[in-house]
Design a protein around this motif. Structure first.
Motif, PDB file in Angstrom:
ATOM      1  N   GLU A 164       0.828  -1.207   0.000  1.00 41.80           N
ATOM      2  CA  GLU A 164       0.000   0.000   0.000  1.00 41.80           C
ATOM      3  C   GLU A 164       0.865   1.260   0.000  1.00 41.80           C
ATOM      4  OE1 GLU A 164      -3.360   0.072   2.817  1.00 41.80           O
ATOM      5  OE2 GLU A 164      -2.904  -2.040   3.175  1.00 41.80           O
ATOM      6  N   ALA A 165       1.975   1.200   0.722  1.00 42.31           N
ATOM      7  CA  ALA A 165       2.876   2.355   0.775  1.00 42.31           C
ATOM      8  C   ALA A 165       3.445   2.659  -0.600  1.00 42.31           C
ATOM      9  CB  ALA A 165       4.008   2.086   1.765  1.00 42.31           C
ATOM     10  N   THR A 166       3.914   1.623  -1.294  1.00 36.88           N
ATOM     11  CA  THR A 166       4.515   1.817  -2.616  1.00 36.88           C
ATOM     12  C   THR A 166       3.483   2.343  -3.611  1.00 36.88           C
ATOM     13  OG1 THR A 166       6.122   0.056  -2.194  1.00 36.88           O
ATOM     14  CG2 THR A 166       5.745   0.666  -4.489  1.00 36.88           C
ATOM     15  N   ALA A 167       2.284   1.766  -3.576  1.00 33.38           N
ATOM     16  CA  ALA A 167       1.222   2.218  -4.478  1.00 33.38           C
ATOM     17  C   ALA A 167       0.828   3.662  -4.174  1.00 33.38           C
ATOM     18  CB  ALA A 167       0.009   1.304  -4.360  1.00 33.38           C
ATOM     19  N   GLY A 168       0.763   4.006  -2.882  1.00 33.10           N
ATOM     20  CA  GLY A 168       0.407   5.365  -2.488  1.00 33.10           C
ATOM     21  C   GLY A 168       1.441   6.382  -2.923  1.00 33.10           C
ATOM     22  N   LEU A 169       2.711   6.020  -2.827  1.00 33.10           N
ATOM     23  CA  LEU A 169       3.774   6.925  -3.266  1.00 33.10           C
ATOM     24  C   LEU A 169       3.691   7.167  -4.773  1.00 33.10           C
ATOM     25  CD1 LEU A 169       6.808   5.618  -1.182  1.00 33.10           C
ATOM     26  CD2 LEU A 169       5.571   7.761  -0.864  1.00 33.10           C
ATOM     27  N   LYS A 170       3.405   6.118  -5.509  1.00 33.14           N
ATOM     28  CA  LYS A 170       3.292   6.267  -6.966  1.00 33.14           C
ATOM     29  C   LYS A 170       2.146   7.206  -7.325  1.00 33.14           C
ATOM     30  CE  LYS A 170       2.826   3.630 -11.258  1.00 33.14           C
ATOM     31  NZ  LYS A 170       2.689   2.288 -11.863  1.00 33.14           N
ATOM     32  N   ARG A 171       0.988   7.033  -6.672  1.00 31.76           N
ATOM     33  CA  ARG A 171      -0.169   7.889  -6.957  1.00 31.76           C
ATOM     34  C   ARG A 171       0.110   9.349  -6.592  1.00 31.76           C
ATOM     35  NH1 ARG A 171      -3.061   3.585  -4.726  1.00 31.76           N
ATOM     36  NH2 ARG A 171      -3.229   4.693  -2.731  1.00 31.76           N
ATOM     37  N   SER A 172       0.767   9.545  -5.462  1.00 36.94           N
ATOM     38  CA  SER A 172       0.961  10.916  -4.988  1.00 36.94           C
ATOM     39  C   SER A 172       2.065  11.661  -5.731  1.00 36.94           C
ATOM     40  CB  SER A 172       1.268  10.908  -3.487  1.00 36.94           C
ATOM     41  OG  SER A 172       2.472  10.225  -3.211  1.00 36.94           O
ATOM     42  N   LEU A 173       2.947  10.937  -6.385  1.00 39.84           N
ATOM     43  CA  LEU A 173       4.094  11.578  -7.037  1.00 39.84           C
ATOM     44  C   LEU A 173       4.086  11.443  -8.552  1.00 39.84           C
ATOM     45  CD1 LEU A 173       6.807  10.475  -4.457  1.00 39.84           C
ATOM     46  CD2 LEU A 173       5.892  12.773  -4.767  1.00 39.84           C
ATOM     47  N   THR A 174       2.974  10.960  -9.114  1.00 40.05           N
ATOM     48  CA  THR A 174       2.851  10.818 -10.565  1.00 40.05           C
ATOM     49  C   THR A 174       1.577  11.506 -11.051  1.00 40.05           C
ATOM     50  OG1 THR A 174       3.915   8.642 -10.385  1.00 40.05           O
ATOM     51  CG2 THR A 174       2.874   9.193 -12.494  1.00 40.05           C
ATOM     52  N   PRO A 175       1.681  12.569 -11.851  1.00 42.70           N
ATOM     53  CA  PRO A 175       2.911  13.319 -12.148  1.00 42.70           C
ATOM     54  C   PRO A 175       3.383  14.068 -10.914  1.00 42.70           C
ATOM     55  CG  PRO A 175       0.999  14.492 -12.991  1.00 42.70           C
ATOM     56  CD  PRO A 175       0.480  13.177 -12.473  1.00 42.70           C
ATOM     57  N   ALA A 176       4.637  14.484 -10.933  1.00 42.85           N
ATOM     58  CA  ALA A 176       5.227  15.118  -9.751  1.00 42.85           C
ATOM     59  C   ALA A 176       4.534  16.440  -9.436  1.00 42.85           C
ATOM     60  CB  ALA A 176       6.717  15.350  -9.976  1.00 42.85           C
ATOM     61  N   PRO A 177       4.064  16.622  -8.200  1.00 40.18           N
ATOM     62  CA  PRO A 177       3.449  17.894  -7.809  1.00 40.18           C
ATOM     63  C   PRO A 177       4.518  18.968  -7.596  1.00 40.18           C
ATOM     64  CG  PRO A 177       3.508  16.391  -5.956  1.00 40.18           C
ATOM     65  CD  PRO A 177       4.024  15.621  -7.125  1.00 40.18           C
ATOM     66  N   GLU A 178       4.073  20.195  -7.417  1.00 42.55           N
ATOM     67  CA  GLU A 178       5.011  21.317  -7.278  1.00 42.55           C
ATOM     68  C   GLU A 178       5.891  21.194  -6.041  1.00 42.55           C
ATOM     69  OE1 GLU A 178       3.243  25.137  -7.497  1.00 42.55           O
ATOM     70  OE2 GLU A 178       2.462  24.869  -9.526  1.00 42.55           O
ATOM     71  N   TRP A 179       5.370  20.579  -4.975  1.00 45.01           N
ATOM     72  CA  TRP A 179       6.138  20.521  -3.733  1.00 45.01           C
ATOM     73  C   TRP A 179       7.222  19.453  -3.757  1.00 45.01           C
ATOM     74  CZ3 TRP A 179       5.490  15.630  -2.014  1.00 45.01           C
ATOM     75  CH2 TRP A 179       4.281  14.988  -2.290  1.00 45.01           C
ATOM     76  N   ALA A 180       7.202  18.578  -4.747  1.00 44.27           N
ATOM     77  CA  ALA A 180       8.169  17.476  -4.796  1.00 44.27           C
ATOM     78  C   ALA A 180       9.449  17.908  -5.514  1.00 44.27           C
ATOM     79  CB  ALA A 180       7.560  16.273  -5.505  1.00 44.27           C
ATOM     80  N   TRP A 181      10.580  17.422  -5.033  1.00 47.18           N
ATOM     81  CA  TRP A 181      11.849  17.623  -5.710  1.00 47.18           C
ATOM     82  C   TRP A 181      12.085  16.468  -6.685  1.00 47.18           C
ATOM     83  CZ3 TRP A 181      14.153  19.211  -0.444  1.00 47.18           C
ATOM     84  CH2 TRP A 181      14.236  20.612  -0.362  1.00 47.18           C
ATOM     85  N   PRO A 182      13.031  16.628  -7.611  1.00 45.76           N
ATOM     86  CA  PRO A 182      13.258  15.560  -8.600  1.00 45.76           C
ATOM     87  C   PRO A 182      13.575  14.200  -7.987  1.00 45.76           C
ATOM     88  CG  PRO A 182      14.330  17.577  -9.314  1.00 45.76           C
ATOM     89  CD  PRO A 182      13.838  17.834  -7.916  1.00 45.76           C
ATOM     90  N   ASN A 183      14.191  14.186  -6.807  1.00 46.58           N
ATOM     91  CA  ASN A 183      14.582  12.904  -6.206  1.00 46.58           C
ATOM     92  C   ASN A 183      13.661  12.460  -5.070  1.00 46.58           C
ATOM     93  OD1 ASN A 183      15.262  14.662  -4.187  1.00 46.58           O
ATOM     94  ND2 ASN A 183      17.439  14.147  -4.104  1.00 46.58           N
TER      95      ASN A 183
END
Length: 282
Positions: A164-183
């Protein structure tokens, strides 16, 4: 003039005007309130809190004091006083304006507190705040919704619900939101893999992310590197591979030579390898 400058986001100019205004005869709670927002917009959260508090002290009207309290909550968030801010925004008072400020900001503040709770490993408290965000809703703020989902994914990792954690990270960071850094994605995935005990793939992601660190990340990356070495040592020790465990512990000790736990575990490895004198000395 101060209000007009605030509307056009000219915070420095608004601050100059309003700092003059609050020295004039007949100054009211509203001038202090506007000064608080001017200082907050300019990045002076401590000065803003002082102005908001002065605004509240300059009136006895419940509506006006509620507006001042709502502004103070926003300053408290920036100062890291998140619990106090949540309390103020939850009990916004009778003012419709204060209620609007609370409605617009409480979900954001709760997500901020959830992330702070996660830093201390308190996934249960983080989940309670995120549940409150779900009830309040994030409106049309897609970036805030993604940040809440990101925080929720990290709570799942803390709870051992790794898929669930991995799936949640993918949903929240795809596409990358403004608050996220490239890494951000690489570091978050590295953290989940570390929590699973998958040292090698976690280290690969961390090594790639370290090539272009963003502000504030090097210390966190160093801490995760040490954690991975300790986890690697523990897994090797449990499997009976003392040489691999010793190598990982020595690498961890090189980074943190005063770490008593690592010293102790290295002594255990020495003892398991028959070097009782070194183990006893350690």
């Amino acid at each position: 003039l101060g209000a007009a400058l605030l509307d056009s986001r000219q915070f420095a100019e608004a601050r100059k005007v309003l700092e003059g205004a609050v020295t004039l005869p007949g100054v009211t709670w509203r001038e202090h309130l506007l000064l608080g927002y001017a200082r907050l917009g300019g990045g002076d959260a401590q000065g803003a809190l002082a102005a908001f508090n002065q605004s509240g002290e300059a009136t006895q009207e419940p509506d006006q004091r509620a507006e001042a309290s709502a502004g103070a909550a926003l300053a408290e968030v920036e100062l890291g006083q998140v619990d106090a801010a949540v309390q103020r925004l939850t009990d916004a008072g009778p003012s419709k304006t204060a209620a609007k400020v609370a409605e617009a900001n409480l979900p954001r503040v709760l997500v901020r507190r959830a992330l702070a709770k996660l830093e201390t490993g308190d996934a249960a408290a983080a989940n309670r705040d995120l549940d409150a965000v779900d009830r309040l809703g994030t409106g049309k703020r897609a970036d805030l919704a993604k940040l809440a989902a990101f925080a929720r994914a990290l709570t799942r990792a803390e709870e051992g619900r790794f898929a669930e954690a991995t799936a949640g990270l993918k949903r929240s960071l795809t596409p990358a939101p403004e608050w996220a850094w490239p890494n951000t994605r690489a570091l978050a995935d590295a953290w989940v893999l570390y929590r699973q005990g998958k040292v090698a793939p976690s280290r690969r992601l961390l090594t790639a992310a370290q090539r272009k660190p963003m502000p504030g990340q090097p210390k966190w990356m160093g801490n995760l590197t040490g954690a991975l070495l300790r986890r690697e040592a523990a897994l090797a020790y449990a499997s009976g591979n003392m040489k691999a465990s010793q190598k990982a512990l020595k690498a961890a000790l090189a980074a943190t030579p005063d770490d008593a736990l690592v010293q102790h575990n290295l002594a255990c490895v020495d003892w398991r390898q028959g070097d009782s004198a070194s183990a006893l000395a350690a």
